[in-house]
Write a protein that holds these residues in place. Structure first.
Motif, PDB file in Angstrom:
ATOM      1  N   TRP A   1       0.822  -1.227   0.000  1.00  0.00           N
ATOM      2  CA  TRP A   1       0.000   0.000   0.000  1.00  0.00           C
ATOM      3  C   TRP A   1       0.850   1.268   0.000  1.00  0.00           C
ATOM      4  O   TRP A   1       0.415   2.302  -0.512  1.00  0.00           O
ATOM      5  CB  TRP A   1      -0.914   0.005   1.222  1.00  0.00           C
TER       6      TRP A   1
ATOM      7  N   PRO B   1       0.001   4.979  -4.210  1.00  0.00           N
ATOM      8  CA  PRO B   1      -0.127   6.266  -4.934  1.00  0.00           C
ATOM      9  C   PRO B   1       0.824   6.355  -6.130  1.00  0.00           C
ATOM     10  O   PRO B   1       0.470   6.912  -7.175  1.00  0.00           O
ATOM     11  CB  PRO B   1       0.239   7.306  -3.860  1.00  0.00           C
TER      12      PRO B   1
ATOM     13  N   VAL C   1      -0.475   4.131  -9.046  1.00  0.00           N
ATOM     14  CA  VAL C   1      -1.581   4.794  -9.751  1.00  0.00           C
ATOM     15  C   VAL C   1      -1.028   5.935 -10.610  1.00  0.00           C
ATOM     16  O   VAL C   1      -1.453   6.137 -11.752  1.00  0.00           O
ATOM     17  CB  VAL C   1      -2.648   5.295  -8.759  1.00  0.00           C
TER      18      VAL C   1
ATOM     19  N   VAL D   1      -0.881  11.278  -6.289  1.00  0.00           N
ATOM     20  CA  VAL D   1      -2.267  10.815  -6.316  1.00  0.00           C
ATOM     21  C   VAL D   1      -2.803  10.736  -4.887  1.00  0.00           C
ATOM     22  O   VAL D   1      -2.161  10.160  -4.007  1.00  0.00           O
ATOM     23  CB  VAL D   1      -2.377   9.446  -7.019  1.00  0.00           C
ATOM     24  N   GLY D   2      -3.969  11.301  -4.672  1.00  0.00           N
ATOM     25  CA  GLY D   2      -4.615  11.273  -3.361  1.00  0.00           C
ATOM     26  C   GLY D   2      -5.284  12.595  -3.073  1.00  0.00           C
ATOM     27  O   GLY D   2      -5.071  13.576  -3.788  1.00  0.00           O
TER      28      GLY D   2
ATOM     29  N   ALA E   1     -13.609   9.369  -5.952  1.00  0.00           N
ATOM     30  CA  ALA E   1     -12.276   8.756  -6.110  1.00  0.00           C
ATOM     31  C   ALA E   1     -11.181   9.790  -5.878  1.00  0.00           C
ATOM     32  O   ALA E   1     -11.370  10.987  -6.108  1.00  0.00           O
ATOM     33  CB  ALA E   1     -12.131   8.162  -7.505  1.00  0.00           C
ATOM     34  N   PRO E   2     -10.009   9.347  -5.405  1.00  0.00           N
ATOM     35  CA  PRO E   2      -8.904  10.277  -5.192  1.00  0.00           C
ATOM     36  C   PRO E   2      -8.558  11.051  -6.464  1.00  0.00           C
ATOM     37  O   PRO E   2      -8.705  10.545  -7.578  1.00  0.00           O
ATOM     38  CB  PRO E   2      -7.745   9.351  -4.787  1.00  0.00           C
TER      39      PRO E   2
ATOM     40  N   PRO F   1      -2.681   7.062   2.544  1.00  0.00           N
ATOM     41  CA  PRO F   1      -3.568   6.917   1.387  1.00  0.00           C
ATOM     42  C   PRO F   1      -4.859   6.181   1.732  1.00  0.00           C
ATOM     43  O   PRO F   1      -4.846   5.228   2.512  1.00  0.00           O
ATOM     44  CB  PRO F   1      -2.730   6.085   0.403  1.00  0.00           C
TER      45      PRO F   1
ATOM     46  N   SER G   1     -10.558   3.407  -1.634  1.00  0.00           N
ATOM     47  CA  SER G   1     -10.908   4.249  -2.785  1.00  0.00           C
ATOM     48  C   SER G   1      -9.786   4.259  -3.819  1.00  0.00           C
ATOM     49  O   SER G   1     -10.041   4.247  -5.030  1.00  0.00           O
ATOM     50  CB  SER G   1     -11.208   5.674  -2.311  1.00  0.00           C
ATOM     51  N   LEU G   2      -8.567   4.275  -3.353  1.00  0.00           N
ATOM     52  CA  LEU G   2      -7.440   4.351  -4.279  1.00  0.00           C
ATOM     53  C   LEU G   2      -7.274   3.051  -5.067  1.00  0.00           C
ATOM     54  O   LEU G   2      -6.897   3.060  -6.245  1.00  0.00           O
ATOM     55  CB  LEU G   2      -6.165   4.681  -3.487  1.00  0.00           C
ATOM     56  N   SER G   3      -7.600   1.935  -4.434  1.00  0.00           N
ATOM     57  CA  SER G   3      -7.512   0.647  -5.133  1.00  0.00           C
ATOM     58  C   SER G   3      -8.573   0.547  -6.228  1.00  0.00           C
ATOM     59  O   SER G   3      -8.318  -0.042  -7.292  1.00  0.00           O
ATOM     60  CB  SER G   3      -7.685  -0.508  -4.139  1.00  0.00           C
TER      61      SER G   3
ATOM     62  N   ASP H   1      -7.210   2.471  -9.019  1.00  0.00           N
ATOM     63  CA  ASP H   1      -6.113   1.704  -9.620  1.00  0.00           C
ATOM     64  C   ASP H   1      -6.656   0.650 -10.580  1.00  0.00           C
ATOM     65  O   ASP H   1      -6.180   0.505 -11.709  1.00  0.00           O
ATOM     66  CB  ASP H   1      -5.300   1.052  -8.493  1.00  0.00           C
TER      67      ASP H   1
END
Lengths: 413, 413
Positions: free
Chosen positions: B83, B87, B90, B107-108, B245-246, B292, B296-298, B301
């Motif tokens: 993890w 970021p 992505v 990213v974030g 989403a981020p 992060p 949401s970030l996954s 991705d």
């Protein structure tokens, strides 16, 4: 282990098992998914997975996003449902855990971004001749960095005064605009006197910003009872909201008229008016900036339901019982190995973790993790063990100490 | 419908179906889950659900969080997994879509928070005697609010100059420090000349901050080709990263030495050093603030993998073909009803949406949504229809126009 050791051990274990048999929170363990063979003492870094979360994520992704699409922002808006209201619904669940009114909480963004919002507002409210931001030299890095960054943005007009925790009280002077402090130290687990320190700060005309990263969900917090000005906290530790879960910001009602310096359309009184000027939403909702991260926020929302039937006084009592038991079982190890307890023994000064210094802390923790005893190494020499009364038993404490003992003996460390 | 109408209609439809038969992106539709009976023309507000996302969310929740627990932060760190690196992974997927180098992207956080970071950095880099932040009076509210909020934090030392879009060029003077503009207007769909405007701003010594909310994923963007200074964009529209989403932030490599004013531990060169002073990570990673939001970030991705085999030139060609077809089919309706096309006909000035003014726009859109034609109403009188070449066919355009025709005729509007 000698025969004597084993007899003693069995006796200690049975006493702990008796405590577990009387534990009013024992049934909560079934609400979490935890892997076999692990004693998870890192819920103060990432809370365990609440059993209800995966189903909620699937529901949000497949039904609300996939089928509902854009309609899910406002679906059921009349009854406070819909994604638009999700930050407010989470705030309402969180409010009783931290002693806030729901409209004093804004949910979303990271802890760091919320520190920025709170500190900027607090500095604005402070008398302009006060030019010191007082913080603990060992505060969590983000807290220090945000204070440094904000001060740099303001052309360095403030001094970020970093002093040892034990000296903070002596620095409550009329130079200080704002204190930025974490209630429970992330390394030592030392808990400050939230109400007492806030009162002494107020007596000197100082505003308080409290970081509750290791407090919210760990024990009862009473922000309004302590007359706190601003606070913020983390969703992914004791609240079990998932990795990087959204954080929260508390702004006492008396400060709601302060300007919002980091504002976006979701904090506007009427977002879809798409107005050119920012008219803040009522209450702390004005501190919501961008579009809520619905997936992460929904996980937190579901995770908070675990607390719905929890008596926080019972949770605190169990937490202290767990950390007391851990400290007691560790006594003989501390006598034989270079372990120094850095967590206070006094209940009032303890969060829900226990930490020891050890000269080979990093290697010891690596070996523990290899055995399934998951704690944390924290620089430079801290072994950190978090206890989460919702899913730990006293027998877990026992297993953890047996693992620590084995590692220390194997390593001769 | 008269017999003549029907004959014409059948002929138009068959021409559109021929275009669909030759569509090189037609196979991408199967990578999305969309409800039956809906023509979804709101992917510029919330992108549709990529089929691979629910499984990824389940994997992240149950395996990475539930079973891996805290170990997932660093698991596979040696190969850039874990993890901690999410970021950056992505950013690497996003970089080719926006013409950036991966290390120029952070990213974030939300779009709004990233506007704040970019604007604060750009103002710092601008000569101090320049005191104007130039923006479009009709820019998206968050952009305006962030500029206002940041300026208020800086004691109003700047003027946030809001001018009509058509007058922006005339305001590129030596008073201006920074332009804060959105490449594609969220209401009209008008696309600015990213490279040309940036060049003209630079010629006047002005730094540029571009909002790519309606650009990223909608057509090829070449930030470095346009010599842009700062940019940011949204993960939940054309990138299909899920609700809220981020977002992402682009900082041109030449500006990486600028101070970071909103900084947290995850932007530090060595987060687990827990250092008291902020030492920025290399590149734009320094703009990552807090932990992060992994869930949401996954999702973002996984969503970006949909673009892996997409030729962005083909995507742009299809987008223009869809919006051309829509405008053409709407011509007879615009002749009979009070519809005014506000989206430019010139391809270079068009994003991937088409908007009309209508005096009863809100009621018309409500009726359309009731029929499963999902577009957007935007104040005061805009009907907005977004086209997403990854999951729209020309036949969808046809169905949408038939629905619009029926609603307008039923309402006599």
């Amino acid at each position: 282990m000698t025969v004597f050791d084993r007899l003693f051990a069995d006796s200690a274990l049975s006493q702990l098992q008796e405590k577990d048999a009387r534990d009013p929170l024992a049934h909560k363990r079934a609400e979490f998914i935890l892997p076999d063979g692990v004693v998870y003492l890192d819920g103060n870094s990432l809370g365990a997975l609440p059993r209800r979360v995966p189903a909620r994520l699937a529901q949000v992704a497949e039904q609300e996003w996939g089928a509902g699409l854009i309609r899910s922002w406002t679906a059921g808006a009349g009854t406070g449902q819909g994604w638009m209201n999700l930050p407010d619904r989470v705030a309402a669940k969180l409010a009783p855990l931290v002693g806030a009114q729901p409209h004093e909480l804004s949910v979303g963004d990271s802890t760091g971004v919320n520190i920025f919002k709170a500190l900027a507002a607090a500095l604005h409210l402070a008398p302009p001749e006060r030019r010191v931001i007082l913080t603990d030299a060992d505060n969590f890095p983000t807290d220090l960095y945000v204070a440094q960054g904000l001060n740099a943005l303001l052309d360095g007009r403030y001094e970020v005064r970093r002093v040892p925790g034990a000296e903070l009280e002596g620095h409550l002077t009329d130079e200080v605009a704002v204190t930025l402090l974490t209630e429970v130290d992330y390394r030592t687990g030392r808990r400050m006197d939230l109400a007492g320190f806030t009162a002494r700060a107020h007596a000197q005309g100082i505003l308080t910003v409290w970081d509750l990263a290791h407090s919210a969900g760990a024990f009862p917090v009473d922000l309004n009872g302590a007359d706190v000005d601003f606070a913020l906290g983390c969703g992914y530790k004791y609240l079990n909201g998932g990795p990087g879960a959204p954080a929260f910001l508390f702004v006492a009602q008396r400060h709601h008229a302060a300007p919002v310096f980091l504002s976006g359309w979701m904090g506007h009184a009427d977002p879809f008016e798409m107005a050119r000027d920012f008219t803040p939403a009522p209450g702390a909702r004005r501190y919501v900036v961008g579009t809520p991260m619905v997936l992460s926020l929904s996980a937190l929302d579901a995770a908070l339901d675990v607390f719905a039937d929890v008596d926080m006084a019972e949770l605190r009592a169990k937490s202290l019982s767990l950390t007391d038991a851990f400290i007691e079982l560790m006594e003989p190890l501390a006598a034989q190995h270079p372990l120094t307890l850095v967590t206070p023994r006094a209940h009032a000064e303890r969060g829900s973790q226990v930490s020891y210094q050890h000269p080979q802390a990093r290697a010891v923790m690596d070996a523990l993790i290899g055995r399934g005893i998951l704690g944390d190494f924290r620089t430079p020499d801290i072994l950190r063990f978090g206890f989460t009364p919702l899913y730990h038993s006293h027998a877990d404490v026992w297993r953890a100490v047996q693992g620590i003992r084995a590692v220390l003996e194997e390593r001769g460390a």
